[in-house]
Design an enzyme around this catalytic site. Structure first.
Site, PDB file in Angstrom:
ATOM      1  N   ASP A   1     -35.981  64.549   4.270  1.00  0.00           N
ATOM      2  CA  ASP A   1     -36.348  65.679   3.411  1.00  0.00           C
ATOM      3  C   ASP A   1     -35.428  65.689   2.197  1.00  0.00           C
ATOM      4  O   ASP A   1     -34.238  65.950   2.304  1.00  0.00           O
ATOM      5  CB  ASP A   1     -36.199  66.978   4.209  1.00  0.00           C
ATOM      6  CG  ASP A   1     -36.634  68.222   3.440  1.00  0.00           C
ATOM      7  OD1 ASP A   1     -36.914  68.114   2.226  1.00  0.00           O
ATOM      8  OD2 ASP A   1     -36.681  69.298   4.056  1.00  0.00           O
TER       9      ASP A   1
ATOM     10  N   SER B   1     -39.051  75.938   5.178  1.00  0.00           N
ATOM     11  CA  SER B   1     -39.134  75.945   3.721  1.00  0.00           C
ATOM     12  C   SER B   1     -38.942  77.367   3.203  1.00  0.00           C
ATOM     13  O   SER B   1     -37.945  78.011   3.528  1.00  0.00           O
ATOM     14  CB  SER B   1     -40.477  75.344   3.280  1.00  0.00           C
ATOM     15  OG  SER B   1     -40.475  75.005   1.921  1.00  0.00           O
TER      16      SER B   1
ATOM     17  N   HIS C   1     -40.211  66.414   3.815  1.00  0.00           N
ATOM     18  CA  HIS C   1     -40.100  67.861   3.994  1.00  0.00           C
ATOM     19  C   HIS C   1     -41.196  68.423   4.899  1.00  0.00           C
ATOM     20  O   HIS C   1     -40.954  69.329   5.702  1.00  0.00           O
ATOM     21  CB  HIS C   1     -40.160  68.544   2.625  1.00  0.00           C
ATOM     22  CG  HIS C   1     -40.078  70.031   2.686  1.00  0.00           C
ATOM     23  ND1 HIS C   1     -38.957  70.692   3.131  1.00  0.00           N
ATOM     24  CD2 HIS C   1     -40.978  71.003   2.367  1.00  0.00           C
ATOM     25  CE1 HIS C   1     -39.158  72.005   3.083  1.00  0.00           C
ATOM     26  NE2 HIS C   1     -40.379  72.210   2.633  1.00  0.00           N
ATOM     27  N   ASP C   2     -42.394  67.901   4.776  1.00  0.00           N
ATOM     28  CA  ASP C   2     -43.526  68.413   5.554  1.00  0.00           C
ATOM     29  C   ASP C   2     -43.467  68.056   7.029  1.00  0.00           C
ATOM     30  O   ASP C   2     -44.381  68.421   7.781  1.00  0.00           O
ATOM     31  CB  ASP C   2     -44.841  67.893   4.969  1.00  0.00           C
ATOM     32  CG  ASP C   2     -45.477  68.883   4.004  1.00  0.00           C
ATOM     33  OD1 ASP C   2     -44.887  69.955   3.780  1.00  0.00           O
ATOM     34  OD2 ASP C   2     -46.561  68.573   3.464  1.00  0.00           O
TER      35      ASP C   2
ATOM     36  N   ARG D   1     -50.007  71.703  -7.971  1.00  0.00           N
ATOM     37  CA  ARG D   1     -50.022  71.317  -6.560  1.00  0.00           C
ATOM     38  C   ARG D   1     -49.719  69.835  -6.395  1.00  0.00           C
ATOM     39  O   ARG D   1     -48.984  69.450  -5.477  1.00  0.00           O
ATOM     40  CB  ARG D   1     -51.392  71.637  -5.957  1.00  0.00           C
ATOM     41  CG  ARG D   1     -51.554  71.225  -4.505  1.00  0.00           C
ATOM     42  CD  ARG D   1     -50.596  71.955  -3.600  1.00  0.00           C
ATOM     43  NE  ARG D   1     -50.925  71.723  -2.200  1.00  0.00           N
ATOM     44  CZ  ARG D   1     -50.265  72.260  -1.190  1.00  0.00           C
ATOM     45  NH1 ARG D   1     -49.242  73.062  -1.433  1.00  0.00           N
ATOM     46  NH2 ARG D   1     -50.601  72.013   0.060  1.00  0.00           N
TER      47      ARG D   1
END
Length: 401
Positions: free
Chosen positions: A337, A171, A370-371, A241
């Site tokens: 992602d 990232s 993505h994580d 967040r």
């Protein structure tokens, strides 16, 4: 020790003159560069003194050829492994860093620093501005990914390391990896940019702007001067967040984990309480985040990502950023992602191929979004281990006992 107390302690160290390094402790290691070694930013700002909070794992070998720099993502920090001193939770790359793991601490010397503009020991907007004696707030210079890398290079110099065996990160960390390879090609033997891009898209910028506006709309933000007034824009930062966290996951992962399941109830309440499990989950993520992160730092690090456009620094040609590169690259993407989709990684690979660089590319099948690079993904673990083993053989590094 709070973020602001930590930064004040660092400022006092700097005032004593000279580059100083704290030993390991509850708040990790810190090196402080005095005013004469100021970091001059791309925007023309000057950060002095400059403190860098960092952690190391493993031991540096005799010829200093086994050092790996890990670059953290947007809201990460230097605690890649072990127990985080603020949250009490495992480090952000616990699955990858440690004895026998891909980033094998029995074989490699692992370095991870908090980025400039951060809030875990490295100088940022919550640090004391020596010109005013107050926290910088929005007087802190806007920083770029290249500024972050310049600060990391200062740390690596301080540690007496000429060449890094590998620079790796995902990232925003992957952006730093690319910048390292472009800015210091002779100092990077191998590089792993993971789940990243060479520039932000309009969508990326848009999501970041939503988060920044959420922070600035909180009445407790106080124009960035909240620390002086004894408040924190917790609600705005939590919303930021929550919004960002959705982009780190995939639709499939959200559906598998939550679907439309209700939270601790058998029927809707016909209110705006957290009826659905996904709502409760996002609220928890937001509340947990505000306990460990500074709101102004969130503004600065997201802005650094938005400004990142590596090709723009080389006449619009990304391949020029890696011209004559001797670095060995492994570019990794995840098929679910959508924040930094595989097409972004392919653009990096095409540029590396055009520059004649040694590059391998892996797209890993995962529904975790993505994580995925932060989670236990067997194929990713195997890919990383294989790439580092091959690079270590080429470098002449001995295997761990």
């Amino acid at each position: 020790m709070t973020h602001s107390e930590r930064q004040e302690d660092v400022a006092r160290q700097a005032a004593q003159g000279g580059v100083r390094t704290n030993g390991a402790g509850a708040n990790g290691k810190t090196v402080v560069f005095p005013a004469e070694q100021a970091l001059v930013t791309d925007g023309g700002g000057r950060i002095a003194p400059l403190a860098i909070g960092y952690e190391t794992y493993g031991a540096l070998n005799a010829d200093k050829s086994n050092a790996i720099l890990l670059c953290h993502a947007l809201t990460g920090d230097q605690y890649a492994a072990g127990v985080h001193p603020v949250t009490g939770k495992p480090g952000w790359w616990e699955a990858m860093v440690g004895p026998g793991k891909p980033f094998d601490t029995d074989r490699y010397f692992i370095i991870c620093s908090n980025v400039v503009g951060g809030c875990m020991g490295t100088t940022g907007p919550s640090s004391v501005n020596p010109a005013t004696g107050r926290p910088y707030g929005l007087d802190f210079p806007v920083v770029t990914i290249r500024d972050m890398v310049r600060a990391q290079a200062m740390l690596i110099d301080h540690l007496g390391i000429d060449t890094l065996f590998c620079v790796a990160g995902g990232s925003m960390g992957g952006m730093q990896v690319l910048q390292w390879a472009a800015s210091y090609p002779e100092r990077v033997f191998s590089a792993m940019p993971i789940a990243t891009a060479a520039k932000h898209t309009a969508q990326n910028i848009g999501f970041n702007e939503v988060g920044r506006q959420a922070v600035m709309a909180d009445p407790d933000w106080r124009g960035g001067r909240y620390l002086e007034q004894g408040v924190r824009p917790e609600k705005g930062l939590a919303v930021a967040r929550m919004s960002a966290h959705i982009t780190y996951l995939s639709e499939a992962a959200l559906q598998r984990k939550f679907g439309r399941k209700l939270q601790d109830r058998s029927a809707p309440t016909f209110s705006f309480d957290a009826d659905f499990q996904v709502e409760n989950y996002l609220r928890y993520q937001g509340l947990a985040f505000v306990e460990r992160f500074d709101a102004n730092s969130y503004l600065f690090v997201t802005r650094a990502c938005d400004y990142f456009d590596l090709a723009a620094d080389y006449g619009g040609l990304l391949a020029q950023a890696f011209k004559d590169a001797k670095t060995r690259f492994c570019v990794v993407a995840f098929d679910s992602d959508w924040l930094y989709p595989t097409s972004d990684s392919r653009a990096i690979v095409h540029a590396l191929n055009a520059s004649g660089a040694s590059v391998s590319f892996v797209e890993i099948e995962s529904d975790k979004g993505h994580d995925a690079f932060l989670l236990h993904e067997p194929m990713f673990i195997a890919t990383t281990r294989g790439f580092l083993e091959a690079a270590a053989t080429a470098r002449g590094l001995r295997a761990s006992a």
